[in-house]
Design a protein around this motif. Structure first.
Motif, PDB file in Angstrom:
ATOM      1  N   LYS A  33      -5.365   7.841   7.628  1.00 33.88           N
ATOM      2  CA  LYS A  33      -4.430   8.633   8.342  1.00 33.88           C
ATOM      3  C   LYS A  33      -3.344   7.602   9.018  1.00 33.88           C
ATOM      4  CE  LYS A  33      -4.964  10.353  12.679  1.00 33.88           C
ATOM      5  NZ  LYS A  33      -5.690  11.243  13.736  1.00 33.88           N
ATOM      6  N   LYS A  34      -3.515   6.439   9.362  1.00 34.40           N
ATOM      7  CA  LYS A  34      -2.924   5.490  10.031  1.00 34.40           C
ATOM      8  C   LYS A  34      -2.165   4.906   8.741  1.00 34.40           C
ATOM      9  CE  LYS A  34      -2.770   1.039  12.292  1.00 34.40           C
ATOM     10  NZ  LYS A  34      -3.458  -0.050  12.773  1.00 34.40           N
ATOM     11  N   GLY A  35      -2.579   4.683   7.451  1.00 37.83           N
ATOM     12  CA  GLY A  35      -1.906   4.376   6.347  1.00 37.83           C
ATOM     13  C   GLY A  35      -0.714   5.285   6.016  1.00 37.83           C
ATOM     14  N   LEU A  36      -0.843   6.496   6.308  1.00 33.31           N
ATOM     15  CA  LEU A  36       0.291   7.470   5.855  1.00 33.31           C
ATOM     16  C   LEU A  36       1.540   7.200   6.800  1.00 33.31           C
ATOM     17  CD1 LEU A  36      -1.481  10.914   5.153  1.00 33.31           C
ATOM     18  CD2 LEU A  36       0.105   9.463   3.600  1.00 33.31           C
ATOM     19  N   ARG A  37       1.330   6.805   7.765  1.00 31.05           N
ATOM     20  CA  ARG A  37       2.542   6.191   8.718  1.00 31.05           C
ATOM     21  C   ARG A  37       2.942   4.797   8.908  1.00 31.05           C
ATOM     22  NH1 ARG A  37       5.699  10.673   9.036  1.00 31.05           N
ATOM     23  NH2 ARG A  37       4.687  12.374   9.818  1.00 31.05           N
ATOM     24  N   HIS A  38       1.733   4.026   8.831  1.00 30.73           N
ATOM     25  CA  HIS A  38       2.203   2.542   8.966  1.00 30.73           C
ATOM     26  C   HIS A  38       1.261   1.501   8.110  1.00 30.73           C
ATOM     27  CE1 HIS A  38       2.780  -1.245  11.230  1.00 30.73           C
ATOM     28  NE2 HIS A  38       1.583  -1.571  11.128  1.00 30.73           N
ATOM     29  N   LEU A  39       1.963   0.703   7.584  1.00 30.24           N
ATOM     30  CA  LEU A  39       1.343  -0.204   6.545  1.00 30.24           C
ATOM     31  C   LEU A  39       1.472  -1.707   7.171  1.00 30.24           C
ATOM     32  CD1 LEU A  39       2.382   1.357   3.156  1.00 30.24           C
ATOM     33  CD2 LEU A  39       0.105   1.618   4.363  1.00 30.24           C
ATOM     34  N   SER A  40       0.613  -2.318   6.832  1.00 32.80           N
ATOM     35  CA  SER A  40       0.477  -3.854   7.430  1.00 32.80           C
ATOM     36  C   SER A  40       1.266  -4.467   6.356  1.00 32.80           C
ATOM     37  CB  SER A  40      -0.952  -4.449   7.289  1.00 32.80           C
ATOM     38  OG  SER A  40      -1.395  -4.701   6.175  1.00 32.80           O
ATOM     39  N   ASP A  41       1.839  -6.008   6.986  1.00 34.60           N
ATOM     40  CA  ASP A  41       2.622  -6.764   6.055  1.00 34.60           C
ATOM     41  C   ASP A  41       1.881  -7.005   4.710  1.00 34.60           C
ATOM     42  OD1 ASP A  41       4.048  -6.683   8.339  1.00 34.60           O
ATOM     43  OD2 ASP A  41       3.672  -8.854   8.969  1.00 34.60           O
ATOM     44  N   ALA A  42       0.718  -6.808   4.678  1.00 33.67           N
ATOM     45  CA  ALA A  42      -0.043  -7.078   3.275  1.00 33.67           C
ATOM     46  C   ALA A  42       0.252  -6.299   2.189  1.00 33.67           C
ATOM     47  CB  ALA A  42      -1.506  -7.003   3.478  1.00 33.67           C
ATOM     48  N   TYR A  43       0.902  -5.138   2.649  1.00 33.75           N
ATOM     49  CA  TYR A  43       1.408  -4.224   1.600  1.00 33.75           C
ATOM     50  C   TYR A  43       2.830  -4.349   0.996  1.00 33.75           C
ATOM     51  CZ  TYR A  43      -3.045  -1.634   2.133  1.00 33.75           C
ATOM     52  OH  TYR A  43      -4.256  -1.282   1.782  1.00 33.75           O
ATOM     53  N   GLU A  44       3.463  -5.676   1.638  1.00 35.43           N
ATOM     54  CA  GLU A  44       4.680  -5.773   0.962  1.00 35.43           C
ATOM     55  C   GLU A  44       4.812  -5.956  -0.250  1.00 35.43           C
ATOM     56  OE1 GLU A  44       7.110  -9.007   2.681  1.00 35.43           O
ATOM     57  OE2 GLU A  44       6.632  -8.292   4.871  1.00 35.43           O
ATOM     58  N   CYS A  45       3.805  -6.684  -0.819  1.00 39.32           N
ATOM     59  CA  CYS A  45       3.867  -6.755  -2.211  1.00 39.32           C
ATOM     60  C   CYS A  45       3.855  -5.653  -3.096  1.00 39.32           C
ATOM     61  CB  CYS A  45       2.611  -7.986  -2.649  1.00 39.32           C
ATOM     62  SG  CYS A  45       1.155  -7.199  -2.335  1.00 39.32           S
ATOM     63  N   LEU A  46       3.388  -4.552  -2.453  1.00 38.72           N
ATOM     64  CA  LEU A  46       3.236  -3.329  -3.033  1.00 38.72           C
ATOM     65  C   LEU A  46       4.457  -2.438  -2.958  1.00 38.72           C
ATOM     66  CD1 LEU A  46      -0.463  -2.131  -2.936  1.00 38.72           C
ATOM     67  CD2 LEU A  46       0.768  -3.305  -4.994  1.00 38.72           C
ATOM     68  N   ASP A  47       5.786  -3.029  -2.699  1.00 40.57           N
ATOM     69  CA  ASP A  47       7.006  -2.155  -2.569  1.00 40.57           C
ATOM     70  C   ASP A  47       7.417  -1.589  -3.637  1.00 40.57           C
ATOM     71  OD1 ASP A  47       9.197  -1.734  -0.830  1.00 40.57           O
ATOM     72  OD2 ASP A  47      10.416  -2.781  -2.530  1.00 40.57           O
ATOM     73  N   ALA A  48       6.891  -1.754  -4.967  1.00 40.61           N
ATOM     74  CA  ALA A  48       7.309  -1.009  -6.258  1.00 40.61           C
ATOM     75  C   ALA A  48       6.152  -0.222  -6.688  1.00 40.61           C
ATOM     76  CB  ALA A  48       7.446  -2.151  -7.083  1.00 40.61           C
ATOM     77  N   SER A  49       5.380  -0.074  -5.497  1.00 42.07           N
ATOM     78  CA  SER A  49       4.088   0.753  -6.004  1.00 42.07           C
ATOM     79  C   SER A  49       3.898   1.957  -5.030  1.00 42.07           C
ATOM     80  CB  SER A  49       2.849  -0.065  -6.234  1.00 42.07           C
ATOM     81  OG  SER A  49       3.129  -0.861  -7.246  1.00 42.07           O
ATOM     82  N   ARG A  50       5.064   2.090  -4.396  1.00 42.47           N
ATOM     83  CA  ARG A  50       4.759   3.037  -2.948  1.00 42.47           C
ATOM     84  C   ARG A  50       4.163   4.457  -3.474  1.00 42.47           C
ATOM     85  NH1 ARG A  50       9.985   1.815   0.235  1.00 42.47           N
ATOM     86  NH2 ARG A  50       9.070   3.055   1.682  1.00 42.47           N
TER      87      ARG A  50
END
Ligand SMILES: [Zn+2]
Length: 374
Positions: A33-50
């Motif tokens: 549930k948290k991931g649908l609203r907020h992602l940590s900095d670790a997910y920056e590398c997935l900017d092209a996989s949103r």
């Protein structure tokens, strides 16, 4: 069906079944549930996989049978509409280039939401144009214009085209033959140029590790939670294929892998105590959470046209919703999407002519981010 350990009938202190592995349902729900609203900095590398993040989280929630709040579903629809390319297909993020992988993820995510708003976002005419733009003369598909050929791209194309009812008579011409040529020596190839199903079966069941109970991706790779779906999900498809061949020795209750051992591996070795999954409990990401849950669902549910059998390791509360092994969405959402799109006409085929200028299809592509586990 309740499992009883045949070794000790549940009376041994160290018996895995007696200790009743537990699905940390509430922790996973909070993490997702948290991931649908907020992602940590670790997910920056997935900017092209949103769109993938949308799919991983939404599919995990549906397997846990957690409803998606209406306002969140609508926000996801709006975001995915911004990822749709003006030339068709979906990109990894707004303003990026259309790519088959996020197209698969976006279409699945929208079908999981399953509202008219979600379905109406998919521009089916332009999606067909996009599929033609990545189709190759030998029947294969490139991931994006100017990108690499990959058997996964054929899967993504077939999945979205069949779900949204845009398959024309020529769209997948030569694709089956191209896929057959991808079967390597480990999986064999028969003289009749048919897929060697027995070799494929032997290959995939050999990927389930004797010690861990989980699957490896290929020979000599380490066991990994995400292959719980990528490998175990093949067994229902092989079961169906052997059944169509008339194989009489097929079980009517079990897939052809150790379902109990896979559940033990996922529940005991991969769950993060704070929710989420990975290959070990020390860390987590949404990709592995989605595919550990998907593999767990496959291992819990056997089903064919005649029967449905459940094999739930541990508490009854560990039970997940079943998942469709072809699309990896819950079967009711697949049926609902097919029902919706089959009422719409197949778009007119605009197969590009073979003498089109090939240079027009070679614009440089932005790098597509790898998923956390590559
Ligand atoms: Zn993995």
């Amino acid at each position: 069906m309740k499992l009883v350990c045949l070794e000790c009938l549940g009376n041994t202190f160290f018996c895995v079944l007696a200790s009743r592995p537990t699905l940390l349902r509430e922790q996973h729900y909070q993490y997702l549930k948290k991931g649908l609203r907020h992602l940590s900095d670790a997910y920056e590398c997935l900017d092209a996989s949103r769109p993938w993040l949308c799919f991983w989280i939404l599919h995990s929630l549906e397997l846990l049978e957690e409803p998606i709040p209406t306002n969140i579903a609508s926000d996801v629809c709006h975001f995915l509409s911004r990822c749709q390319s003006p030339t068709g297909g979906f990109a990894g993020g707004p303003g990026q280039q259309a790519h088959l992988a996020p197209t698969y993820a976006a279409v699945n995510a929208l079908c999981i939401i399953g509202t008219d708003e979600a379905y109406s976002i998919i521009d089916r005419e332009k999606l067909l144009d996009f599929l033609w733009s990545v189709k190759q003369p030998d029947g294969s598909f490139v991931m994006h214009i100017g990108g690499e050929v990959d058997v996964r791209s054929a899967y993504c194309a077939a999945s979205v085209a069949s779900l949204t009812n845009i398959i024309t008579s020529t769209l997948f011409e030569d694709t089956p033959g191209w896929i057959l040529r991808c079967q390597n020596w480990e999986g064999g190839l028969s003289g009749e140029h048919m897929l060697d199903l027995k070799a494929l079966l032997r290959w995939v069941v050999s990927r389930q590790m004797r010690l861990e109970g989980g699957f490896q991706g290929r020979c000599n790779k380490l066991v990994d939670g995400c292959y719980s779906f990528w490998q175990a999900g093949l067994l229902p498809l092989l079961h169906r294929a052997f059944s169509k061949e008339g194989q009489s020795a097929l079980s009517e209750q079990r897939w052809m892998f150790e379902q109990q051992a896979l559940q033990e591996y996922i529940l005991l070795c991969c769950q993060n105590p704070s929710g989420g999954w990975w290959t070990s409990p020390a860390t987590r990401d949404f990709y592995h959470t989605c595919y550990c849950l998907s593999g767990l669902s496959i291992a819990q549910h056997f089903g064919n046209l005649r029967s449905h059998h459940e094999l739930i390791l541990g508490k009854e509360d560990n039970r997940l919703a079943p998942t469709h092994p072809v699309y990896n969405m819950c079967p009711d959402k697949v049926a609902q999407a097919l029902h919706h799109f089959l009422q719409l006409p197949v778009p007119k085929d605009k197969k590009p002519s073979s003498d089109a200028d090939p240079s027009s299809a070679s614009s440089p592509a932005p790098p597509q981010a790898e998923r956390p586990d590559s």
